[in-house]
Scaffold this motif. Sequence first.
Motif, PDB file in Angstrom:
ATOM      1  N   ILE A 206       0.835  -1.210   0.000  1.00 48.77           N
ATOM      2  CA  ILE A 206       0.000   0.000   0.000  1.00 48.77           C
ATOM      3  C   ILE A 206       0.872   1.263   0.000  1.00 48.77           C
ATOM      4  CG2 ILE A 206      -2.099  -1.012   1.002  1.00 48.77           C
ATOM      5  CD1 ILE A 206      -1.057   0.134   3.741  1.00 48.77           C
ATOM      6  N   PRO A 207       1.682   1.499  -1.027  1.00 47.24           N
ATOM      7  CA  PRO A 207       2.596   2.639  -1.004  1.00 47.24           C
ATOM      8  C   PRO A 207       1.960   3.990  -1.366  1.00 47.24           C
ATOM      9  CG  PRO A 207       2.822   1.430  -3.045  1.00 47.24           C
ATOM     10  CD  PRO A 207       1.823   0.680  -2.223  1.00 47.24           C
ATOM     11  N   GLU A 208       0.752   3.956  -1.899  1.00 46.26           N
ATOM     12  CA  GLU A 208       0.146   5.199  -2.406  1.00 46.26           C
ATOM     13  C   GLU A 208      -0.032   6.213  -1.271  1.00 46.26           C
ATOM     14  OE1 GLU A 208      -0.593   1.761  -4.808  1.00 46.26           O
ATOM     15  OE2 GLU A 208      -1.274   2.153  -2.756  1.00 46.26           O
ATOM     16  N   GLY A 209       0.426   7.427  -1.523  1.00 50.82           N
ATOM     17  CA  GLY A 209       0.292   8.502  -0.552  1.00 50.82           C
ATOM     18  C   GLY A 209       1.456   8.598   0.423  1.00 50.82           C
ATOM     19  N   TYR A 210       2.425   7.677   0.263  1.00 55.41           N
ATOM     20  CA  TYR A 210       3.582   7.644   1.158  1.00 55.41           C
ATOM     21  C   TYR A 210       4.872   7.674   0.345  1.00 55.41           C
ATOM     22  CZ  TYR A 210       0.079   5.674   4.362  1.00 55.41           C
ATOM     23  OH  TYR A 210      -1.043   5.454   5.113  1.00 55.41           O
ATOM     24  N   SER A 211       5.926   8.167   0.981  1.00 53.86           N
ATOM     25  CA  SER A 211       7.269   7.999   0.444  1.00 53.86           C
ATOM     26  C   SER A 211       8.194   7.691   1.626  1.00 53.86           C
ATOM     27  CB  SER A 211       7.746   9.235  -0.319  1.00 53.86           C
ATOM     28  OG  SER A 211       7.797  10.362   0.560  1.00 53.86           O
ATOM     29  N   VAL A 212       9.416   7.276   1.327  1.00 56.58           N
ATOM     30  CA  VAL A 212      10.354   6.924   2.390  1.00 56.58           C
ATOM     31  C   VAL A 212      11.733   7.473   2.044  1.00 56.58           C
ATOM     32  CG1 VAL A 212       9.181   4.840   3.226  1.00 56.58           C
ATOM     33  CG2 VAL A 212      10.814   4.672   1.310  1.00 56.58           C
ATOM     34  N   SER A 213      12.551   7.503   3.084  1.00 53.09           N
ATOM     35  CA  SER A 213      13.921   7.953   2.911  1.00 53.09           C
ATOM     36  C   SER A 213      14.818   7.156   3.830  1.00 53.09           C
ATOM     37  CB  SER A 213      14.028   9.449   3.246  1.00 53.09           C
ATOM     38  OG  SER A 213      15.376   9.866   3.270  1.00 53.09           O
ATOM     39  N   ARG A 214      15.940   6.694   3.276  1.00 53.88           N
ATOM     40  CA  ARG A 214      16.935   6.012   4.112  1.00 53.88           C
ATOM     41  C   ARG A 214      18.318   6.503   3.702  1.00 53.88           C
ATOM     42  NH1 ARG A 214      17.733  -0.353   5.225  1.00 53.88           N
ATOM     43  NH2 ARG A 214      18.936  -0.179   7.166  1.00 53.88           N
ATOM     44  N   GLU A 215      18.768   7.517   4.413  1.00 56.84           N
ATOM     45  CA  GLU A 215      20.068   8.129   4.147  1.00 56.84           C
ATOM     46  C   GLU A 215      21.175   7.496   4.974  1.00 56.84           C
ATOM     47  OE1 GLU A 215      20.654  10.461   1.788  1.00 56.84           O
ATOM     48  OE2 GLU A 215      18.570  10.135   1.196  1.00 56.84           O
ATOM     49  N   LYS A 216      20.811   6.941   6.124  1.00 57.11           N
ATOM     50  CA  LYS A 216      21.769   6.240   6.976  1.00 57.11           C
ATOM     51  C   LYS A 216      21.207   4.878   7.313  1.00 57.11           C
ATOM     52  CE  LYS A 216      23.802  10.288   9.137  1.00 57.11           C
ATOM     53  NZ  LYS A 216      24.178  10.935  10.398  1.00 57.11           N
ATOM     54  N   LYS A 217      22.086   3.933   7.564  1.00 53.91           N
ATOM     55  CA  LYS A 217      21.662   2.557   7.770  1.00 53.91           C
ATOM     56  C   LYS A 217      20.695   2.423   8.948  1.00 53.91           C
ATOM     57  CE  LYS A 217      23.583  -2.103   7.870  1.00 53.91           C
ATOM     58  NZ  LYS A 217      24.818  -2.913   7.965  1.00 53.91           N
ATOM     59  N   GLU A 218      20.887   3.199   9.977  1.00 52.80           N
ATOM     60  CA  GLU A 218      20.099   3.006  11.185  1.00 52.80           C
ATOM     61  C   GLU A 218      18.756   3.743  11.171  1.00 52.80           C
ATOM     62  OE1 GLU A 218      22.998   4.562  10.994  1.00 52.80           O
ATOM     63  OE2 GLU A 218      22.942   6.470  12.083  1.00 52.80           O
ATOM     64  N   ARG A 219      18.526   4.559  10.170  1.00 54.30           N
ATOM     65  CA  ARG A 219      17.350   5.436  10.194  1.00 54.30           C
ATOM     66  C   ARG A 219      16.499   5.274   8.943  1.00 54.30           C
ATOM     67  NH1 ARG A 219      16.673  10.108  13.297  1.00 54.30           N
ATOM     68  NH2 ARG A 219      18.804   9.806  14.023  1.00 54.30           N
TER      69      ARG A 219
END
Lengths: 114, 114
Positions: free
Chosen positions: A60-73
């Motif tokens: 269900i990705p619609e309406g969301y985005s993600v970010s992973r710039e560092k391994k722990e976050r």
Amino acid sequence: DVKVTQSSRYLVKRTGEKVFLECVQDMDHENMFWYRQDPGLGLRLIYFSYDVKMKEKGDIPEGYSVSREKKERFSLILESASTNQTSMYLCASNAGQAGAYEQYFGPGTRLTVT
Amino acid sequence: ELKVEQNPLFLSMQEGKNYTIYCNYSTTSDRLYWYRQDPGKSLESLFVLLSNGAVKQEGRLMASLDTKARLSTLHITAAVHDLSATYFCAGRGLYGGATNKLIFGTGTLLAVQP
């Protein structure tokens, strides 16, 4: 002990606001996940990440985005919050292949969009 | 695509009684997880079942896996109030490579009455 923490336990936002949910894990896990949990629907996967800067859509990705710039976050972003995104959001992490090993969950963020 | 169904969705039982929660899954899954969630809390891993015939027990809970029948069961023996929680099963969806993921059932809300 594996620890997965989430930035807020409770959050109230207005329709149209941009919302950031943050998740941090301290076990050097490769994989991180965002789920939403709704009564009668169980847990549904929104996005997951198997490496820094890598992401895959869940169910269900619609309406969301993600970010992973560092391994722990691993951050979940609601670009323009809507009332149907009112839910409990759970972050999880694990090592190895994404589905192969048990996932460790954070305490959850209960988001209300008014 | 893997689908996971649990039943019953709600179970009210008396202390001292035995009962079983069923978890059926639709296609091949090589492992099955059971999680517990207390009200307002996150998910805690209970069991990981890796092979046909696997049985694991902890306290009053016993989980088993029959891969041929595509069925896992969580058996509760002589229930006590402390077991009141929501129980989830999850199977691994086999999408190949690093993109496999866990598919969760809708959960069984267990209420143990004195």
